[in-house]
Write a protein that holds these residues in place. Sequence first.
Motif, PDB file in Angstrom:
ATOM      1  N   GLU A  28       0.827  -1.211   0.000  1.00 35.71           N
ATOM      2  CA  GLU A  28       0.000   0.000   0.000  1.00 35.71           C
ATOM      3  C   GLU A  28       0.862   1.261   0.000  1.00 35.71           C
ATOM      4  N   GLU A  29       1.933   1.262   0.782  1.00 38.07           N
ATOM      5  CA  GLU A  29       2.846   2.409   0.792  1.00 38.07           C
ATOM      6  C   GLU A  29       3.505   2.600  -0.578  1.00 38.07           C
ATOM      7  N   LEU A  30       3.915   1.499  -1.190  1.00 38.35           N
ATOM      8  CA  LEU A  30       4.515   1.584  -2.528  1.00 38.35           C
ATOM      9  C   LEU A  30       3.513   2.127  -3.545  1.00 38.35           C
ATOM     10  N   TYR A  31       2.273   1.687  -3.451  1.00 42.64           N
ATOM     11  CA  TYR A  31       1.245   2.187  -4.355  1.00 42.64           C
ATOM     12  C   TYR A  31       1.079   3.699  -4.190  1.00 42.64           C
ATOM     13  N   GLU A  32       0.975   4.152  -2.953  1.00 37.04           N
ATOM     14  CA  GLU A  32       0.754   5.579  -2.699  1.00 37.04           C
ATOM     15  C   GLU A  32       1.905   6.443  -3.200  1.00 37.04           C
ATOM     16  N   ILE A  33       3.149   6.015  -2.982  1.00 35.66           N
ATOM     17  CA  ILE A  33       4.260   6.866  -3.451  1.00 35.66           C
ATOM     18  C   ILE A  33       4.443   6.774  -4.959  1.00 35.66           C
ATOM     19  N   THR A  34       4.070   5.634  -5.557  1.00 36.29           N
ATOM     20  CA  THR A  34       4.209   5.492  -7.004  1.00 36.29           C
ATOM     21  C   THR A  34       3.121   6.294  -7.722  1.00 36.29           C
ATOM     22  N   ARG A  35       1.886   6.205  -7.255  1.00 33.76           N
ATOM     23  CA  ARG A  35       0.797   6.937  -7.929  1.00 33.76           C
ATOM     24  C   ARG A  35       0.979   8.424  -7.780  1.00 33.76           C
ATOM     25  N   GLY A  36       1.536   8.843  -6.643  1.00 37.90           N
ATOM     26  CA  GLY A  36       2.028  10.187  -6.392  1.00 37.90           C
ATOM     27  C   GLY A  36       1.193  11.372  -6.782  1.00 37.90           C
ATOM     28  N   ASN A  37       1.854  12.485  -6.789  1.00 35.05           N
ATOM     29  CA  ASN A  37       1.335  13.766  -7.260  1.00 35.05           C
ATOM     30  C   ASN A  37       2.390  14.312  -8.197  1.00 35.05           C
ATOM     31  N   TRP A  38       2.219  14.040  -9.476  1.00 33.70           N
ATOM     32  CA  TRP A  38       3.238  14.347 -10.472  1.00 33.70           C
ATOM     33  C   TRP A  38       2.888  15.590 -11.269  1.00 33.70           C
ATOM     34  N   ARG A  39       3.898  16.340 -11.633  1.00 34.09           N
ATOM     35  CA  ARG A  39       3.727  17.504 -12.521  1.00 34.09           C
ATOM     36  C   ARG A  39       3.896  17.039 -13.969  1.00 34.09           C
ATOM     37  N   ILE A  40       2.892  16.359 -14.441  1.00 35.08           N
ATOM     38  CA  ILE A  40       2.920  15.828 -15.803  1.00 35.08           C
ATOM     39  C   ILE A  40       1.572  16.096 -16.449  1.00 35.08           C
ATOM     40  N   LYS A  41       1.522  15.972 -17.746  1.00 33.79           N
ATOM     41  CA  LYS A  41       0.287  16.203 -18.505  1.00 33.79           C
ATOM     42  C   LYS A  41       0.013  15.002 -19.400  1.00 33.79           C
ATOM     43  N   PRO A  42      -0.519  13.906 -18.837  1.00 34.77           N
ATOM     44  CA  PRO A  42      -0.749  12.700 -19.644  1.00 34.77           C
ATOM     45  C   PRO A  42      -1.625  12.946 -20.867  1.00 34.77           C
ATOM     46  N   GLU A  43      -2.540  13.904 -20.773  1.00 37.11           N
ATOM     47  CA  GLU A  43      -3.430  14.159 -21.908  1.00 37.11           C
ATOM     48  C   GLU A  43      -2.678  14.710 -23.126  1.00 37.11           C
ATOM     49  N   ARG A  44      -1.463  15.195 -22.932  1.00 35.70           N
ATOM     50  CA  ARG A  44      -0.661  15.716 -24.044  1.00 35.70           C
ATOM     51  C   ARG A  44       0.239  14.658 -24.677  1.00 35.70           C
ATOM     52  N   TRP A  45       0.311  13.492 -24.076  1.00 37.21           N
ATOM     53  CA  TRP A  45       1.184  12.452 -24.593  1.00 37.21           C
ATOM     54  C   TRP A  45       0.592  11.842 -25.860  1.00 37.21           C
ATOM     55  N   PRO A  46       1.436  11.355 -26.759  1.00 36.14           N
ATOM     56  CA  PRO A  46       0.931  10.785 -28.009  1.00 36.14           C
ATOM     57  C   PRO A  46       0.151   9.486 -27.801  1.00 36.14           C
ATOM     58  N   ALA A  47       0.376   8.821 -26.696  1.00 38.96           N
ATOM     59  CA  ALA A  47      -0.340   7.592 -26.344  1.00 38.96           C
ATOM     60  C   ALA A  47      -0.316   7.479 -24.826  1.00 38.96           C
ATOM     61  N   GLN A  48      -1.222   6.717 -24.294  1.00 36.44           N
ATOM     62  CA  GLN A  48      -1.282   6.560 -22.843  1.00 36.44           C
ATOM     63  C   GLN A  48      -0.534   5.303 -22.406  1.00 36.44           C
ATOM     64  N   PRO A  49       0.266   5.422 -21.339  1.00 34.71           N
ATOM     65  CA  PRO A  49       0.961   4.232 -20.841  1.00 34.71           C
ATOM     66  C   PRO A  49      -0.025   3.277 -20.188  1.00 34.71           C
ATOM     67  N   ARG A  50       0.273   2.022 -20.292  1.00 34.81           N
ATOM     68  CA  ARG A  50      -0.558   1.012 -19.629  1.00 34.81           C
ATOM     69  C   ARG A  50      -0.065   0.772 -18.207  1.00 34.81           C
ATOM     70  N   TYR A  51       1.246   0.980 -17.988  1.00 35.99           N
ATOM     71  CA  TYR A  51       1.848   0.662 -16.699  1.00 35.99           C
ATOM     72  C   TYR A  51       2.600   1.838 -16.107  1.00 35.99           C
ATOM     73  N   ALA A  52       2.651   1.857 -14.772  1.00 33.66           N
ATOM     74  CA  ALA A  52       3.495   2.790 -14.026  1.00 33.66           C
ATOM     75  C   ALA A  52       4.511   1.939 -13.273  1.00 33.66           C
ATOM     76  N   ILE A  53       5.782   2.263 -13.471  1.00 29.14           N
ATOM     77  CA  ILE A  53       6.873   1.504 -12.856  1.00 29.14           C
ATOM     78  C   ILE A  53       7.658   2.446 -11.960  1.00 29.14           C
ATOM     79  N   GLY A  54       7.662   2.153 -10.665  1.00 38.45           N
ATOM     80  CA  GLY A  54       8.397   2.974  -9.714  1.00 38.45           C
ATOM     81  C   GLY A  54       9.846   2.519  -9.647  1.00 38.45           C
ATOM     82  N   ILE A  55      10.763   3.487  -9.702  1.00 42.34           N
ATOM     83  CA  ILE A  55      12.185   3.160  -9.608  1.00 42.34           C
ATOM     84  C   ILE A  55      12.837   3.998  -8.514  1.00 42.34           C
TER      85      ILE A  55
END
Length: 123
Positions: A28-55
Motif C-alpha cells: 500500500e505504501e509503494l502504491y501511494e508513493i508510485t501513484r504520487g502527485n506528479w507535474r505531468i500532462k498525460p493528456e498531451r502524450w501521443p499515447a497513454q501508458p498502460r503501466y506505471a513503474i516505480g524506480i
Amino acid sequence: MKPEDVRITEPAILLVLNRTYRQGMSGEELYEITRGNWRIKPERWPAQPRYAIGIAQMIVVSVFEIESWTEDKSGRVSFIGKPAPELEHYLGKSVRLQKGGKKSEVLRINLLAITSDPNPENR
C-alpha cells in the motif's frame, strides 16, 4: 551483486521515487508513493501508458497497471491502478540503460521514448 539490467518493452512510465522510497515499505505504501502527485500532462502524450513503474536509484521497486488519472486543484496528477503481477519479473532489476539525457522525475517509454522534465518551463 550488481542488479541485472533490463529494458522495459511495455508501454509504461518510469516514476522516480528516490526521495520517498525506503526498503521494507508495504504494498500500500509503494502504491501511494508510485501513484504520487506528479507535474505531468498525460493528456498531451501521443499515447497513454498502460503501466506505471516505480524506480529508486534506477532499480525497479514497484509495478502497477494504470486504470485512470486524476488531477488535483494545483494541476498535479495521480494515477488510479492495481498491482501488475505480469511485470513482477522487473522488480529488483536495473533500468539504467533506459534512462537517457537529463534528469527527470518521469521517463515515458514505448510512447515515443520522450522524457518529461520536472521543471514546467522546460516542457
